[in-house]
Design a protein around this motif. Sequence first.
Motif, PDB file in Angstrom:
ATOM      1  N   PHE A  81       0.801  -1.142   0.177  1.00  0.00           N
ATOM      2  CA  PHE A  81       0.041  -0.048   0.054  1.00  0.00           C
ATOM      3  C   PHE A  81       0.883   1.225  -0.132  1.00  0.00           C
ATOM      4  O   PHE A  81       1.917   1.063   0.734  1.00  0.00           O
ATOM      5  CB  PHE A  81      -0.693   0.054   1.131  1.00  0.00           C
ATOM      6  CG  PHE A  81      -1.821   1.276   1.197  1.00  0.00           C
ATOM      7  CD1 PHE A  81      -1.291   2.446   2.174  1.00  0.00           C
ATOM      8  CD2 PHE A  81      -2.897   1.118   0.590  1.00  0.00           C
ATOM      9  CE1 PHE A  81      -2.171   3.459   1.955  1.00  0.00           C
ATOM     10  CE2 PHE A  81      -3.671   2.425   0.436  1.00  0.00           C
ATOM     11  CZ  PHE A  81      -3.496   3.509   1.123  1.00  0.00           C
ATOM     12  N   VAL A 114      -1.781  -5.513  -6.478  1.00  0.00           N
ATOM     13  CA  VAL A 114      -0.797  -4.999  -5.978  1.00  0.00           C
ATOM     14  C   VAL A 114      -0.639  -3.491  -6.820  1.00  0.00           C
ATOM     15  O   VAL A 114      -0.318  -3.517  -7.893  1.00  0.00           O
ATOM     16  CB  VAL A 114       0.601  -5.579  -5.955  1.00  0.00           C
ATOM     17  CG1 VAL A 114       1.783  -4.829  -5.358  1.00  0.00           C
ATOM     18  CG2 VAL A 114       0.442  -7.088  -5.231  1.00  0.00           C
ATOM     19  N   PHE A 115      -0.476  -2.443  -6.158  1.00  0.00           N
ATOM     20  CA  PHE A 115      -0.111  -1.168  -6.985  1.00  0.00           C
ATOM     21  C   PHE A 115       1.217  -1.065  -7.141  1.00  0.00           C
ATOM     22  O   PHE A 115       2.212  -1.222  -6.304  1.00  0.00           O
ATOM     23  CB  PHE A 115      -0.450  -0.007  -5.762  1.00  0.00           C
ATOM     24  CG  PHE A 115      -0.405   1.301  -6.518  1.00  0.00           C
ATOM     25  CD1 PHE A 115      -1.770   1.679  -7.262  1.00  0.00           C
ATOM     26  CD2 PHE A 115       0.522   2.169  -6.424  1.00  0.00           C
ATOM     27  CE1 PHE A 115      -1.658   2.933  -8.089  1.00  0.00           C
ATOM     28  CE2 PHE A 115       0.284   3.287  -7.031  1.00  0.00           C
ATOM     29  CZ  PHE A 115      -0.711   3.697  -7.756  1.00  0.00           C
ATOM     30  N   LEU A 166      -8.223  -1.957  -5.317  1.00  0.00           N
ATOM     31  CA  LEU A 166      -7.414  -2.553  -4.576  1.00  0.00           C
ATOM     32  C   LEU A 166      -7.970  -3.275  -3.084  1.00  0.00           C
ATOM     33  O   LEU A 166      -7.365  -4.368  -2.697  1.00  0.00           O
ATOM     34  CB  LEU A 166      -6.153  -1.587  -3.779  1.00  0.00           C
ATOM     35  CG  LEU A 166      -5.214  -0.906  -5.029  1.00  0.00           C
ATOM     36  CD1 LEU A 166      -4.166   0.136  -4.429  1.00  0.00           C
ATOM     37  CD2 LEU A 166      -4.144  -2.175  -5.362  1.00  0.00           C
ATOM     38  N   LYS A 192      -8.140   3.087  -4.892  1.00  0.00           N
ATOM     39  CA  LYS A 192      -8.441   2.514  -3.420  1.00  0.00           C
ATOM     40  C   LYS A 192      -9.493   1.707  -3.426  1.00  0.00           C
ATOM     41  O   LYS A 192      -9.039   0.560  -2.822  1.00  0.00           O
ATOM     42  CB  LYS A 192      -8.794   3.623  -2.763  1.00  0.00           C
ATOM     43  CG  LYS A 192      -7.650   4.757  -2.334  1.00  0.00           C
ATOM     44  CD  LYS A 192      -8.146   5.827  -1.298  1.00  0.00           C
ATOM     45  CE  LYS A 192      -7.097   6.705  -0.920  1.00  0.00           C
ATOM     46  NZ  LYS A 192      -7.498   7.977  -0.052  1.00  0.00           N
TER      47      LYS A 192
END
Length: 219
Positions: A2, A63-64, A56, A53
């Motif tokens: 994150f 995964v960012f 996710l 957001k």
Amino acid sequence: MFISFESLLQDMTAASESESATHVSSSVASEQPKGKLIVFAAPSGTGKSTIAKAVLAAFPNLVFSVSATTRPMREGEQNGREYHFLSRDEFEEKLRQGEFIEYSKHFDNYYGTLKSVANSVLTSGKHLLLDLDVNGSMNVKKLYGERALLIFIKPPSLEVLRERLLSRRTETPEAIQRRLERAEYELSFSNQFDAVVVNDSLQTAIDEVKTLISRFLDS
């Protein structure tokens, strides 16, 4: 993984006010990672970070992507969380070695997506969410083809976008006008994306994006 979307937005805001020159390496790693890539692009003020957001939170295997940059680390930031912070020499050496999927330069700072970072996620079987400008998005599609889903988040109209930017009360009329001009440029690329989602209602837009991603990951 994150990261702070507030920090990301701050940097993307600066980037949107500069003239971007996005580049792409000629090849990706020879190995064939198992994961897929989802790319978001949108004009500033369209709600992209809020949608990201929500996405996710809904997809644990997503995964960012944490970009690399040469800009100085700010107070409260952590290397590898907001960005992978590199010196200019380190960044340029990685460019020479072809270690970036894409990169751009804004306000004399480099930003880019490292192959090693992306492939470490993809080879683990997880999927990668990238927040890029329209040029970087095109480059990812060029390299990864059908393994990449490009989603353009679109405002209902430029007038609605203007109202949203004005409602923030954080920028001068001149800065807002520059954003709108940038938005017109970005909107001209929307027909080259795999999907376009109009953020007229935030929850509806979130649901549409979730459906697109779910279908793509299951295909």
